[in-house]
Design a protein around this motif. Structure first.
Motif, PDB file in Angstrom:
ATOM      1  N   ALA A   1     160.587 130.160  81.809  1.00 16.04           N
ATOM      2  CA  ALA A   1     160.145 128.855  81.311  1.00 16.04           C
ATOM      3  C   ALA A   1     159.985 127.853  82.451  1.00 16.04           C
ATOM      4  CB  ALA A   1     161.155 128.332  80.287  1.00 16.04           C
TER       5      ALA A   1
ATOM      6  N   ASP B   1     153.986 128.189  76.285  1.00 17.49           N
ATOM      7  CA  ASP B   1     154.431 128.215  74.888  1.00 17.49           C
ATOM      8  C   ASP B   1     155.954 128.296  74.843  1.00 17.49           C
ATOM      9  OD1 ASP B   1     154.586 128.372  72.169  1.00 17.49           O
ATOM     10  OD2 ASP B   1     153.953 130.480  72.048  1.00 17.49           O
ATOM     11  N   GLY B   2     156.599 127.131  74.836  1.00 14.26           N
ATOM     12  CA  GLY B   2     158.056 127.102  74.788  1.00 14.26           C
ATOM     13  C   GLY B   2     158.605 125.901  75.525  1.00 14.26           C
TER      14      GLY B   2
END
Length: 315
Positions: A71, A294-295
């Motif tokens: 991430a 996405d996250g």
């Protein structure tokens, strides 16, 4: 592959470079990436040596049948150098760059004052294999603006060996990629039975990381994953292999400054590192935003209980 240093209890390191003779730096296994961590072999920093030139971090990983999803995470005071042998990584950063890391292609990201980025292995990447390297920025440039450079070096043949110079110059080949201190970075592939002598800068100290095969550096044997260190004052490096080998050659002028490195931050004091952590946790503008991932973001680990203290290279 600009992997985040996500050790659950990351060690603080204050680094100062110094010249020295040939020595073997063994790797230590480190998990990266949380519960589904991939394993890497880390040779810089460690107790007996913290820097080679401005190179302050060296992770060697694979070949592993793994997927990666790291991430968004921050960096300060450094440049990340990504070099793959196998696989492909999708890179996104807060400078607005969306790129891919591929074998034989250099991606260099500057996170001076602050940058954030993510990396995700692509669907076509069943195996990941490569090195992740950091360059410490000198004090005069450690607040440099965000930047990203991409370069595909051509291979040159030297006495049967294949040399790809991704930073600096070697064997008549020079990289156009800008760094803030004089450095060298190159991949060298040696066929079986090769004896290769490379002319190098006497003002540089060098590290030779053995990826695969067998190699001796100035007569000193390395095992795969080990980093052989050679100090300044050497006009050449002698490499030899019986079975064939692939190595990554790193070099640079002794850094000459102390740095404090903790998690993904390079600074000069405990207070600076603590402030960087607070700003990342608070989501300030220092690090910007990574669009398209996405996250959520990767949270910073807690600081150690004591102050981040100096630790340097041996004399």
């Amino acid at each position: 592959m600009p992997v985040s240093n996500v050790e659950t209890e990351p060690a603080e390191v204050t680094c100062a470079s110094s010249p020295g003779g040939v020595e073997v730096l063994p790797p230590r296994d480190v998990p990266l990436g949380g519960p589904r961590a991939m394993r890497v072999r880390r040779t810089l920093p460690q107790k007996q040596r913290s820097l080679i030139g401005a190179w302050c971090f060296c992770d060697h990983y694979g070949p592993d049948d793994v997927s990666m999803d790291v991430a968004p995470h921050p960096h300060t005071g450094l440049q990340t150098v990504s070099w793959l042998f196998t696989g492909e990584i999708e890179h996104r950063d807060s400078h607005g760059v969306h790129a891919h890391v591929r074998p034989g292609e250099l991606n260099l990201m500057t996170g001076g004052r602050g940058i954030a980025h993510s990396e995700v292995s692509t669907a076509a990447s069943a195996v990941l294999h490569g090195v992740q390297l950091w360059l410490a920025l000198p004090d005069a440039h450690r607040d440099a603006p965000r930047d990203f450079q991409h370069h595909v070096p051509a291979a040159v043949e030297v006495n049967g060996a294949s040399v790809r110079v991704f930073l600096g110059s070697l064997a008549g080949s020079a990289s156009p990629v800008a760094t803030f201190t004089p450095v060298l970075g190159a991949e060298v592939v040696l066929p079986a039975g090769t004896e290769l002598t490379l002319a190098v800068s006497e003002s540089f100290e060098h590290g030779v990381l053995l990826d695969t095969g067998d190699v001796t550096v100035g007569g000193t044997a390395l095992a795969p994953g080990e980093l052989g260190y050679a100090g300044t004052g050497r006009p050449e490096l002698a490499l030899a292999t019986r079975e064939g080998a692939r190595v990554v050659l790193l070099g640079g002028e002794p850094f000459g400054e102390e740095i404090v490195m903790w998690w993904n931050f390079v600074g000069r004091t405990h207070e600076e590192i603590a402030a960087y952590r607070d700003e990342w946790q608070a989501g300030t503008d220092r690090f910007g935003r990574v669009e398209g991932y996405d996250g959520g973001r990767l949270p910073a680990p807690p600081l150690p209980g004591g102050r981040l203290r100096p630790r340097g290279n041996p004399a």
